[in-house]
Design a protein around this motif. Sequence first.
Motif, PDB file in Angstrom:
ATOM      1  N   LEU A  88       0.904  -1.271   0.156  1.00 48.42           N
ATOM      2  CA  LEU A  88      -0.015   0.047  -0.044  1.00 48.42           C
ATOM      3  C   LEU A  88       0.855   1.177  -0.039  1.00 48.42           C
ATOM      4  N   LEU A  89       1.980   1.282   0.723  1.00 47.85           N
ATOM      5  CA  LEU A  89       2.911   2.289   0.829  1.00 47.85           C
ATOM      6  C   LEU A  89       3.315   2.559  -0.669  1.00 47.85           C
ATOM      7  N   ALA A  90       3.807   1.422  -1.184  1.00 43.11           N
ATOM      8  CA  ALA A  90       4.498   1.469  -2.518  1.00 43.11           C
ATOM      9  C   ALA A  90       3.337   2.147  -3.614  1.00 43.11           C
ATOM     10  N   MET A  91       2.119   1.908  -3.627  1.00 42.72           N
ATOM     11  CA  MET A  91       1.102   2.434  -4.142  1.00 42.72           C
ATOM     12  C   MET A  91       0.932   3.875  -4.011  1.00 42.72           C
ATOM     13  N   ALA A  92       1.090   4.048  -2.642  1.00 39.73           N
ATOM     14  CA  ALA A  92       0.980   5.887  -2.270  1.00 39.73           C
ATOM     15  C   ALA A  92       1.790   6.418  -2.977  1.00 39.73           C
ATOM     16  N   PHE A  93       3.071   6.056  -3.206  1.00 33.68           N
ATOM     17  CA  PHE A  93       4.200   6.675  -3.715  1.00 33.68           C
ATOM     18  C   PHE A  93       4.040   7.001  -5.304  1.00 33.68           C
ATOM     19  N   VAL A  94       3.136   6.249  -6.029  1.00 32.08           N
ATOM     20  CA  VAL A  94       2.539   6.345  -7.199  1.00 32.08           C
ATOM     21  C   VAL A  94       1.948   7.715  -7.161  1.00 32.08           C
ATOM     22  N   VAL A  95       1.126   7.747  -6.309  1.00 35.77           N
ATOM     23  CA  VAL A  95       0.044   8.909  -6.314  1.00 35.77           C
ATOM     24  C   VAL A  95       1.016  10.159  -5.816  1.00 35.77           C
ATOM     25  N   ALA A  96       1.768   9.967  -4.743  1.00 36.72           N
ATOM     26  CA  ALA A  96       2.616  10.993  -4.488  1.00 36.72           C
ATOM     27  C   ALA A  96       3.555  11.612  -5.660  1.00 36.72           C
ATOM     28  N   LEU A  97       4.040  10.676  -6.354  1.00 35.67           N
ATOM     29  CA  LEU A  97       4.639  11.276  -7.553  1.00 35.67           C
ATOM     30  C   LEU A  97       4.090  12.110  -8.477  1.00 35.67           C
ATOM     31  N   ILE A  98       2.879  11.971  -8.736  1.00 32.34           N
ATOM     32  CA  ILE A  98       1.934  12.698  -9.455  1.00 32.34           C
ATOM     33  C   ILE A  98       1.765  14.050  -9.056  1.00 32.34           C
ATOM     34  N   ALA A  99       1.330  13.858  -7.647  1.00 27.72           N
ATOM     35  CA  ALA A  99       1.038  15.165  -6.795  1.00 27.72           C
ATOM     36  C   ALA A  99       2.152  16.157  -6.428  1.00 27.72           C
ATOM     37  N   SER A 100       3.348  15.553  -6.228  1.00 26.04           N
ATOM     38  CA  SER A 100       4.402  16.192  -5.634  1.00 26.04           C
ATOM     39  C   SER A 100       5.114  17.235  -6.484  1.00 26.04           C
ATOM     40  N   PRO A 101       5.356  18.313  -6.282  1.00 26.93           N
ATOM     41  CA  PRO A 101       6.160  19.357  -7.089  1.00 26.93           C
ATOM     42  C   PRO A 101       7.745  18.655  -7.265  1.00 26.93           C
ATOM     43  N   SER A 102       7.984  17.869  -6.350  1.00 25.71           N
ATOM     44  CA  SER A 102       9.467  17.445  -6.487  1.00 25.71           C
ATOM     45  C   SER A 102       9.539  15.921  -6.640  1.00 25.71           C
ATOM     46  N   SER A 103      10.001  15.378  -7.920  1.00 28.78           N
ATOM     47  CA  SER A 103      10.271  13.974  -7.772  1.00 28.78           C
ATOM     48  C   SER A 103      11.063  13.258  -7.230  1.00 28.78           C
ATOM     49  N   THR A 104      12.291  14.232  -6.937  1.00 25.86           N
ATOM     50  CA  THR A 104      13.512  13.755  -6.119  1.00 25.86           C
ATOM     51  C   THR A 104      12.937  13.472  -4.654  1.00 25.86           C
ATOM     52  N   ALA A 105      12.250  14.445  -4.101  1.00 28.60           N
ATOM     53  CA  ALA A 105      11.705  13.917  -2.614  1.00 28.60           C
ATOM     54  C   ALA A 105      10.754  12.691  -2.477  1.00 28.60           C
ATOM     55  N   VAL A 106      10.119  12.594  -3.413  1.00 30.02           N
ATOM     56  CA  VAL A 106       9.311  11.129  -3.391  1.00 30.02           C
ATOM     57  C   VAL A 106      10.263  10.019  -3.949  1.00 30.02           C
ATOM     58  N   ASP A 107      10.961  10.223  -4.816  1.00 31.81           N
ATOM     59  CA  ASP A 107      12.089   9.268  -5.110  1.00 31.81           C
ATOM     60  C   ASP A 107      13.008   8.842  -4.135  1.00 31.81           C
ATOM     61  N   ARG A 108      13.392   9.700  -3.222  1.00 30.44           N
ATOM     62  CA  ARG A 108      14.201   9.404  -2.047  1.00 30.44           C
ATOM     63  C   ARG A 108      13.396   8.747  -0.970  1.00 30.44           C
ATOM     64  N   MET A 109      12.270   8.964  -0.878  1.00 26.18           N
ATOM     65  CA  MET A 109      11.521   8.395   0.110  1.00 26.18           C
ATOM     66  C   MET A 109      11.034   6.848  -0.146  1.00 26.18           C
ATOM     67  N   ALA A 110      10.982   6.675  -1.457  1.00 26.83           N
ATOM     68  CA  ALA A 110      10.460   5.230  -1.759  1.00 26.83           C
ATOM     69  C   ALA A 110      11.851   4.315  -1.884  1.00 26.83           C
TER      70      ALA A 110
END
Length: 355
Positions: A266-288
Amino acid sequence: MIPYIILFIIPAIAAVGQPPSAPKRQGRGPFVFFGVMVAMMIGFRWQVGGDWTWDTRRILALEGGSLSQFMSSVDPGYGALMWLTSISGFNIWFLHLIGGSIFAYGLGAFCLREPHPWLAMTVAVPYLIIVVSMGYDRQAVAIGFVMLAMIGMRELNLRRFVISMVLATSMHVTSLSLMPVFAIGSKIKKLWLIVIGGPIFAVGYYYLLQQKADTSVSGYIQTGYSSSGAGIRIAMNAIPAIIFLLFRKRFVMSEGDKVFGIGLSLLAMAFVVALIASPSSTAVDRMALYVIPLQMFVLGRLPGAFGKGSYQGLVLGVIIYSFVIMLVWLIFAENANSWVPYSVFSPDRLFGLSM
């Protein structure tokens, strides 16, 4: 590139040769040897990886400083390792070897917990080992401790879980954000998690996340940094997440493992949504990055879940999939030139910090 291919071939051959019913203890010796090999490749590399000069520059800037100065300049645990390197007189390989050993231990312990350790290790080589452990030095050490925390969570061992998460947070602050997720998705008694883990999370959040926000995830968000290939990397976590969520009844495992798999998926899928919504893909990428063990957890178990009549065929399928990922990244990634060619430090660089 040849050293990376050899690093992949060793566990791949072992995975093909390991029958589904083989006792894990039969392969523990070679497995430990491979873990030592991983730690040495991480530690003895020279000018390999995206963050190569960061550690050296920071240590040189703090040369002669006290332990407290080092610990306050970066995440405290990693700062302590940098201070130890500074007073040792050795070159940067010493810090990378310590960090690589922690990472390799956590990875090995996680894979040995799996029904097919060598296949899980094979899945880890292309990205988690080659890219993350040799390119994200601080986070790699944190991920090593996170994998130990995952074992504690799955085995309902609260002490191991909390200690491992505290150590992970001391290496890189972003790992702290997984504690609430682990708490919700764990079979460990929630009362104990709240009583013991709650204060640790609260104190760590205040002193680490708040005080280091400018250099952590929020810093990426404010500046809108973007990482090339972030979508592909997050998709690599989403694929096993979808497989597990849709077919989890096929995976034979303990209740603790099943809850762990669902939570991480579920967390992995949440990062998909976060990548779309976040202004920074780097932030999401590092957390993932902390979700990558899901790939070993699911893909390493895939032959057992779907391969009643074609177990070895699925083992080969997972190996080929992983090998293709490795080649595509090493050949076509925008910053692959920081990893290729792989090189080892020369004897004259054994002592004294240099870049």
